[in-house]
Motif scaffolding. Sequence first.
Motif, short mmCIF file in Angstrom:
data_model
loop_
_atom_site.label_atom_id
_atom_site.label_comp_id
_atom_site.label_asym_id
_atom_site.label_seq_id
_atom_site.Cartn_x
_atom_site.Cartn_y
_atom_site.Cartn_z
N GLU A 55 13.01 -32.08 -4.54
CA GLU A 55 13.36 -33.05 -3.51
C GLU A 55 13.10 -34.49 -3.94
N GLY A 56 12.50 -34.66 -5.10
CA GLY A 56 12.26 -36.00 -5.61
C GLY A 56 10.82 -36.42 -5.42
N GLU A 57 10.34 -37.24 -6.34
CA GLU A 57 8.96 -37.69 -6.31
C GLU A 57 8.78 -38.86 -5.35
N GLU A 58 7.62 -38.92 -4.74
CA GLU A 58 7.26 -40.03 -3.85
C GLU A 58 6.29 -40.95 -4.58
N PHE A 59 6.58 -42.25 -4.51
CA PHE A 59 5.76 -43.23 -5.21
C PHE A 59 5.00 -44.09 -4.20
N PRO A 60 3.73 -43.79 -3.96
CA PRO A 60 2.93 -44.66 -3.09
C PRO A 60 2.74 -46.04 -3.72
N TYR A 61 2.44 -47.02 -2.86
CA TYR A 61 2.26 -48.40 -3.31
C TYR A 61 0.88 -48.91 -2.90
N PHE A 62 0.26 -49.67 -3.80
CA PHE A 62 -0.86 -50.51 -3.40
C PHE A 62 -0.26 -51.78 -2.79
N THR A 63 -0.41 -51.95 -1.50
CA THR A 63 0.21 -53.09 -0.81
C THR A 63 -0.75 -54.26 -0.62
N ASP A 64 -2.05 -53.99 -0.66
CA ASP A 64 -3.05 -55.03 -0.44
C ASP A 64 -4.25 -54.79 -1.35
N PHE A 65 -4.80 -55.88 -1.87
CA PHE A 65 -6.00 -55.80 -2.70
C PHE A 65 -7.06 -56.75 -2.14
N TRP A 66 -8.32 -56.33 -2.25
CA TRP A 66 -9.47 -57.16 -1.95
C TRP A 66 -10.36 -57.14 -3.18
N LEU B 162 -2.02 -42.56 -6.96
CA LEU B 162 -1.67 -41.27 -6.36
C LEU B 162 -0.25 -40.90 -6.76
N ALA B 163 -0.04 -39.63 -7.07
CA ALA B 163 1.29 -39.09 -7.36
C ALA B 163 1.57 -37.97 -6.35
N ILE B 164 2.75 -37.99 -5.74
CA ILE B 164 3.12 -37.01 -4.72
C ILE B 164 4.45 -36.37 -5.09
N ASN B 165 4.51 -35.05 -4.99
CA ASN B 165 5.74 -34.28 -5.27
C ASN B 165 6.25 -34.52 -6.69
N THR B 166 5.34 -34.59 -7.63
CA THR B 166 5.75 -34.78 -9.02
C THR B 166 6.57 -33.58 -9.50
N ALA B 167 7.73 -33.86 -10.10
CA ALA B 167 8.62 -32.84 -10.66
C ALA B 167 9.09 -31.84 -9.60
N ARG B 168 9.18 -32.27 -8.35
CA ARG B 168 9.70 -31.41 -7.29
C ARG B 168 11.19 -31.66 -7.12
#
Length: 278
Positions: free
Chosen positions: A216-227, A208-214
């Motif tokens: 206020e700055g881009e937000e970088f979500p993280y995958f914190t857990d994998f199954w 997921l990409a959030i606020n790309t090229a905005r």
Amino acid sequence: MVIRKSPAYAILTALICTVVLVFAAPVLTQSQPSGATSPTGTDSSTGSAEPERLTHQFSRQWLLERARSLAEQPFELPALDEDNPLNELDYDEYRRISFDPYAAIWARQDRNFTLDLFHPGFLYTTPVNINLVVGGVSRQVLYTTDIFRYEEGISDVENFDAQGYSGFRVYHPINTPDRFEEFLVFQGASYFRGTAKDQFYGLSARGLAINTARPEGEEFPYFTDFWIERPEVGAEKIVIHALLDSPSTTGAFRFDIRPGDSTVMDVEASLFPREEMT
């Protein structure tokens, strides 16, 4: 996502099978009994001396409810302790830590896939929880330095707990039937990349990409857990689930991945916004 074979390079085209925006709602609760497996997640028990390992029933619905519940809580990204020397590793030092191939998950189970784990450090200072799913039961892969090789000069980092790995890569006999080769990597934020037969890695994709090229700055979500579901003997597909977290949203992801002449990834993502997203 489809990675198609090309004479010159791998072509990546995004294929989102299902993307559902769901707002937070009450969550179902489920007990999580403890259990134990080996440090690399094989099915054999190592006895009572092993640390307690998180074990619970797992399903897509369970992950959806967990993501929904997490969206009702303030965002808090896990990180290494500030004084942990893994934070200070540079590129060359990080590359001097390697996974021991003899510790590969499923390596001696006659399956078509094996897993390596990535050491934390350098740019990868967010601990990631890795879990293996067998018969609908999830078992955590405990963090241990015993499955890594440390070259001279950086052995001190073995003495510091990281509470998790930084990602993993998947091997499959993608080019020749008698040789397992890396074809898939999940590491760093929500980045992942794959390759097809006779190809090399190209650009990485993001969950997921959030606020790309905005401004206020881009937000970088993280995958914190994998199954990661253990594939059946002879299976040509591997299924990976992931929990995504960020200040704006949480998410439950499922990746159905079939490597080959064209490596195909079917991605299902359900998002649970913490705040209004435009």
